[in-house]
Motif scaffolding. Sequence first.
Motif, PDB file in Angstrom:
ATOM      1  N   UNK B 207       0.814  -1.220   0.000  1.00 33.37           N
ATOM      2  CA  UNK B 207       0.000   0.000   0.000  1.00 33.37           C
ATOM      3  C   UNK B 207       0.849   1.271   0.000  1.00 33.37           C
ATOM      4  N   UNK B 208       2.167   1.136  -0.188  1.00 33.47           N
ATOM      5  CA  UNK B 208       3.054   2.304  -0.101  1.00 33.47           C
ATOM      6  C   UNK B 208       2.562   3.489  -0.932  1.00 33.47           C
ATOM      7  N   UNK B 209       2.316   3.269  -2.236  1.00 34.31           N
ATOM      8  CA  UNK B 209       1.957   4.391  -3.120  1.00 34.31           C
ATOM      9  C   UNK B 209       0.650   5.035  -2.683  1.00 34.31           C
ATOM     10  N   UNK B 210      -0.232   4.236  -2.087  1.00 31.90           N
ATOM     11  CA  UNK B 210      -1.502   4.763  -1.605  1.00 31.90           C
ATOM     12  C   UNK B 210      -1.309   5.531  -0.294  1.00 31.90           C
ATOM     13  N   UNK B 237       8.785   3.667   4.583  1.00 33.48           N
ATOM     14  CA  UNK B 237       9.896   3.121   3.787  1.00 33.48           C
ATOM     15  C   UNK B 237      10.775   2.190   4.627  1.00 33.48           C
ATOM     16  N   UNK B 238      11.112   2.627   5.835  1.00 36.80           N
ATOM     17  CA  UNK B 238      11.960   1.785   6.693  1.00 36.80           C
ATOM     18  C   UNK B 238      11.194   0.532   7.118  1.00 36.80           C
ATOM     19  N   UNK B 239       9.882   0.683   7.345  1.00 35.54           N
ATOM     20  CA  UNK B 239       9.071  -0.483   7.704  1.00 35.54           C
ATOM     21  C   UNK B 239       9.117  -1.558   6.639  1.00 35.54           C
ATOM     22  N   UNK B 240       8.989  -1.163   5.379  1.00 34.66           N
ATOM     23  CA  UNK B 240       9.059  -2.147   4.299  1.00 34.66           C
ATOM     24  C   UNK B 240      10.434  -2.806   4.274  1.00 34.66           C
ATOM     25  N   UNK B 241      11.498  -2.015   4.474  1.00 33.59           N
ATOM     26  CA  UNK B 241      12.852  -2.596   4.476  1.00 33.59           C
ATOM     27  C   UNK B 241      13.018  -3.591   5.620  1.00 33.59           C
ATOM     28  N   UNK B 242      12.583  -3.210   6.815  1.00 30.02           N
ATOM     29  CA  UNK B 242      12.725  -4.100   7.978  1.00 30.02           C
ATOM     30  C   UNK B 242      11.954  -5.410   7.730  1.00 30.02           C
ATOM     31  N   UNK B 243      10.781  -5.282   7.100  1.00 27.19           N
ATOM     32  CA  UNK B 243       9.996  -6.480   6.788  1.00 27.19           C
ATOM     33  C   UNK B 243      10.735  -7.359   5.771  1.00 27.19           C
TER      34      UNK B 243
END
Lengths: 303, 303
Positions: B207-210, B237-243
Amino acid sequence: MTGVRPDWIAVDWGTSNLRAWAMTEAGEPLAEARSDRGMGRLRREDFEGALRDIIGDWLGGGRMPVLICGMAGARQGWAEAGYARVPGPPLAKGLTPAPSGPDLDVRIVPGLAQDDPPDVMRGEETQVAGFLALNPGWDGVLCLPGTHSKWVRLSAGEVVGFRSFMTGELYAAIAAHTVLRHSLAGEGWDEGAFAAALTEGMARPEALASRLFAIRAESLLTALSPAAARARLSGLLIGAEIQAARGWWLGERVALIGTGRLAGHYRAALAMQGVDAALTDDTAVTLAGLQAARREQTGERGT
Amino acid sequence: MTGVRPDWIAVDWGTSNLRAWAMTEAGEPLAEARSDRGMGRLRREDFEGALRDIIGDWLGGGRMPVLICGMAGARQGWAEAGYARVPGPPLAKGLTPAPSGPDLDVRIVPGLAQDDPPDVMRGEETQVAGFLALNPGWDGVLCLPGTHSKWVRLSAGEVVGFRSFMTGELYAAIAAHTVLRHSLAGEGWDEGAFAAALTEGMARPEALASRLFAIRAESLLTALSPAAARARLSGLLIGAEIQAARGWWLGERVALIGTGRLAGHYRAALAMQGVDAALTDDTAVTLAGLQAARREQTGERGT
């Protein structure tokens, strides 16, 4: 002297571009004019002149009605046109007059806003209205790919809700303003790379920042072609959007509004998920939407 | 005349910045100099002059050894320094000489490359070597937050594999070159908004772009504060990287290399997942890494 004498003038004024059509009362375009003087590069006092530069030939026969949709109605635009709330019809009443000379009667269509989750559109509401005018009674989900893609749920002639994705703007910012710019330069498109990246983007959207860097690494290590690099960037971003929009297309009737390559990519992406989305030309729905706004305006006047 | 007479000169030459240290034989910095003439704004023939501009005071006592790590060794740099392959030690043998006047002996440290998945680093390999020099026998995972964050797995003094994320560069491109720039201007940081967005970025990375567009919509509709908007962009952004990096930190010994706010954000993000990552200063490991390269060089010479 062109001989074009419109009944009114339709205008689509986006961030990057300005387009105007000389319209008959019945809603047929007699002529079209355009310029690159989008809202993004104009001060408030420059809007009227920018418009006159392209519609001047159509004026001279009395006070001319001009109906505008798009970013000209934003806070930084010609005149702020506000937002109507959803759920509700795509074209709310209440056009906003913009200051101009006495030979023009300029009105701007309001945008749409949603409170939860917070979302806005400006310009697309007119396309939605035009789509409904061309397809009366259509229920389902519209997808409008673009700089800020929109997914819009329609029921009984109203917008039930919508969701925006910054996908197109992310593509542009990454392509122009990150290290990937070195890997993307050139022409061409790799369909297989797009399909693979789309699947990857849907399956592992959290890996976006890593998959993007891998594009750069692969072009350094194995001379990945720019056509594949571009298709991969696009596929990763659109894949994430398609995944996030799953509730909007799964088991739904979906129609796409757009033209050209981008709309084709969304159509292909949806087809890979088993969704056969009909494609409608965006200019056609914009004109139909402005014509609907014009009908409301003259209808209001008549009462 | 500063009186500084180094045994050799250590240089970290990145895309945006150039830093140099006058070093003793034992690896102590006697003085430091820096400029903003990073690799990104130099032509090949300008590198030597840019370096002399900041180290000139330290020269004059014979031929000076200069060891450089970072983007000065890229294809667009002073001299292309190639890549050593992983798995392997972080500092491969084979420094690349760069052309210069006879009073300088300039050598550039090679980067590291990984074939599958394709990945590269340039500069971080020296930090990894420095971390190992300061922590002999350390096994685990290093995280180096930055423009292109790196996660590096170390075992028995070698780099087993690594993964890069374009997270920092995405933040910068989105903040400066999308519609979000209107929502982010100002100062301040909202810790609660960061934590919430981190959780959201980990849970729904697709859902990043949203979620990005929602930041813009919310600042239009409810005057979201720039401090919250910035923290939210960073958290998503950091959340997606950590995931995506879950396999790198889950149940692993993790150390962070960095300074300042960004490293603090990663430390907080890892702490929220129950990972207590020790923080090591990036300048300290860079100098220790260049000192290790210098020892190898003089050791080689001695044999």
